[in-house]
Design a protein around this motif. Structure first.
Motif, PDB file in Angstrom:
ATOM      1  N   TRP A  26     -55.802 -11.322 -28.286  1.00 23.54           N
ATOM      2  CA  TRP A  26     -54.915 -12.048 -27.380  1.00 23.54           C
ATOM      3  C   TRP A  26     -53.473 -11.979 -27.859  1.00 23.54           C
ATOM      4  O   TRP A  26     -52.561 -11.704 -27.070  1.00 23.54           O
ATOM      5  CB  TRP A  26     -55.381 -13.502 -27.263  1.00 23.54           C
ATOM      6  N   ARG A  27     -53.251 -12.203 -29.165  1.00 27.88           N
ATOM      7  CA  ARG A  27     -51.889 -12.117 -29.711  1.00 27.88           C
ATOM      8  C   ARG A  27     -51.318 -10.712 -29.525  1.00 27.88           C
ATOM      9  O   ARG A  27     -50.138 -10.540 -29.192  1.00 27.88           O
ATOM     10  CB  ARG A  27     -51.888 -12.499 -31.197  1.00 27.88           C
ATOM     11  N   HIS A  28     -52.141  -9.710 -29.765  1.00 26.21           N
ATOM     12  CA  HIS A  28     -51.693  -8.332 -29.586  1.00 26.21           C
ATOM     13  C   HIS A  28     -51.278  -8.075 -28.141  1.00 26.21           C
ATOM     14  O   HIS A  28     -50.210  -7.494 -27.881  1.00 26.21           O
ATOM     15  CB  HIS A  28     -52.816  -7.369 -29.990  1.00 26.21           C
ATOM     16  N   THR A  32     -47.783  -6.827 -26.153  1.00 25.60           N
ATOM     17  CA  THR A  32     -47.729  -5.436 -25.683  1.00 25.60           C
ATOM     18  C   THR A  32     -48.093  -5.236 -24.222  1.00 25.60           C
ATOM     19  O   THR A  32     -47.765  -4.189 -23.665  1.00 25.60           O
ATOM     20  CB  THR A  32     -48.669  -4.543 -26.527  1.00 25.60           C
ATOM     21  N   TYR A  33     -48.779  -6.182 -23.611  1.00 22.71           N
ATOM     22  CA  TYR A  33     -49.217  -5.976 -22.226  1.00 22.71           C
ATOM     23  C   TYR A  33     -48.132  -6.474 -21.286  1.00 22.71           C
ATOM     24  O   TYR A  33     -47.648  -7.596 -21.422  1.00 22.71           O
ATOM     25  CB  TYR A  33     -50.536  -6.702 -21.957  1.00 22.71           C
ATOM     26  N   GLY A  34     -47.783  -5.651 -20.310  1.00 26.29           N
ATOM     27  CA  GLY A  34     -46.638  -5.972 -19.469  1.00 26.29           C
ATOM     28  C   GLY A  34     -46.939  -6.783 -18.235  1.00 26.29           C
ATOM     29  O   GLY A  34     -46.234  -6.676 -17.233  1.00 26.29           O
ATOM     30  N   GLY A  35     -47.970  -7.600 -18.281  1.00 23.95           N
ATOM     31  CA  GLY A  35     -48.305  -8.425 -17.130  1.00 23.95           C
ATOM     32  C   GLY A  35     -49.146  -9.607 -17.544  1.00 23.95           C
ATOM     33  O   GLY A  35     -49.534  -9.732 -18.711  1.00 23.95           O
ATOM     34  N   GLY A 217     -54.469   2.775 -20.632  1.00 22.14           N
ATOM     35  CA  GLY A 217     -53.048   2.443 -20.713  1.00 22.14           C
ATOM     36  C   GLY A 217     -52.775   0.949 -20.751  1.00 22.14           C
ATOM     37  O   GLY A 217     -51.678   0.510 -20.402  1.00 22.14           O
ATOM     38  N   VAL A 218     -53.747   0.175 -21.201  1.00 18.31           N
ATOM     39  CA  VAL A 218     -53.568  -1.283 -21.317  1.00 18.31           C
ATOM     40  C   VAL A 218     -52.981  -1.610 -22.672  1.00 18.31           C
ATOM     41  O   VAL A 218     -53.568  -1.302 -23.710  1.00 18.31           O
ATOM     42  CB  VAL A 218     -54.914  -2.013 -21.134  1.00 18.31           C
TER      43      VAL A 218
END
Length: 225
Positions: A26-28, A32-35, A217-218
């Motif tokens: 979750w922290r990662h 890094t996740y754009g949404g 690509g997540v």
């Protein structure tokens, strides 16, 4: 919103006082996740060793989405019958599955464990024909160092699981086989030869993160602790 459901055994539910790999992932993804995204599942608790039951909410950091479908001592044989309802209730887009060690250790041989994994995938797709899944091979524990038969069963199951993922992968409901953490060391990355230490939590989170990044690509490459 991207919805992820962690599914697993004791290494996924974790025990009182731990962060868990679920938290590390979750922290990662926060970084890094754009949404928008969240973790979902019908359970939220950790395992309480003193109570010998999954009744604890004493996370090292409780401030994250704690939903999951994981249980201490549970495997494909236990969770395959539950995954359909969990999907219908939680509406995940992606399952993050770490199962098989308990099955092989106490309930089923490699071939039957693989059949149960196939039943799990089938039940998940019956609940949501577009569900995506990342499956992590069994990471050998300390028992595999002392029990050659068990070690052989773990290795055999991992070969069968890879074939199952290849056989059952399809465009509308893709499957990914995660790469087992290449540097995972049971003497450094667990506290008892099986259950992950903080370093082990990061390495398991990394395995799922890398699979989703490379396959779909997540997020991005896992940055570590």
């Amino acid at each position: 919103m991207l919805r992820l459901m962690p599914v697993g055994d004791s290494t996924t539910i974790g025990s009182a006082g731990e962060h868990t790999w679920r938290y590390r992932l979750w922290r990662h993804l926060c970084a890094t996740y754009g949404g928008p995204f969240t973790l979902v599942g019908p359970r939220e608790t950790l395992y309480d060793k003193a109570a010998d039951a999954p009744v604890s909410l004493a996370y090292a950091d409780p401030g994250f989405p704690r939903g999951h479908l994981a249980g201490w001592g549970e495997g494909f044989v236990h969770l395959a019958p539950l995954i359909g309802e969990a999907i219908r209730e939680g509406r995940p887009d992606i399952l993050l599955v770490s199962l098989g060690l308990i099955d092989l250790g106490f309930y089923t041989d490699a071939e039957q464990t693989d059949r149960n994994a196939r039943a799990f995938i089938t039940a998940a797709r019956e609940a949501d024909p577009r569900i995506r899944m990342v499956l992590l091979p069994v990471v050998p524990n300390i028992r595999a160092q002392a029990d050659d038969l068990f070690a052989d069963q773990v290795a055999h199951f991992n070969v069968l699981l890879a074939k199952t993922v290849a056989d059952l992968d399809r465009p509308g409901s893709p499957l990914l086989l995660a790469e087992p953490p290449p540097t995972f060391d049971i003497h450094c990355d667990t506290y008892d030869g099986t259950h992950p230490s903080p370093d082990g939590e990061h390495k398991i989170a990394s395995a799922f993160a890398e699979a989703m990044w490379l396959g779909w690509g997540v997020g991005e490459r896992y940055a570590g602790a």
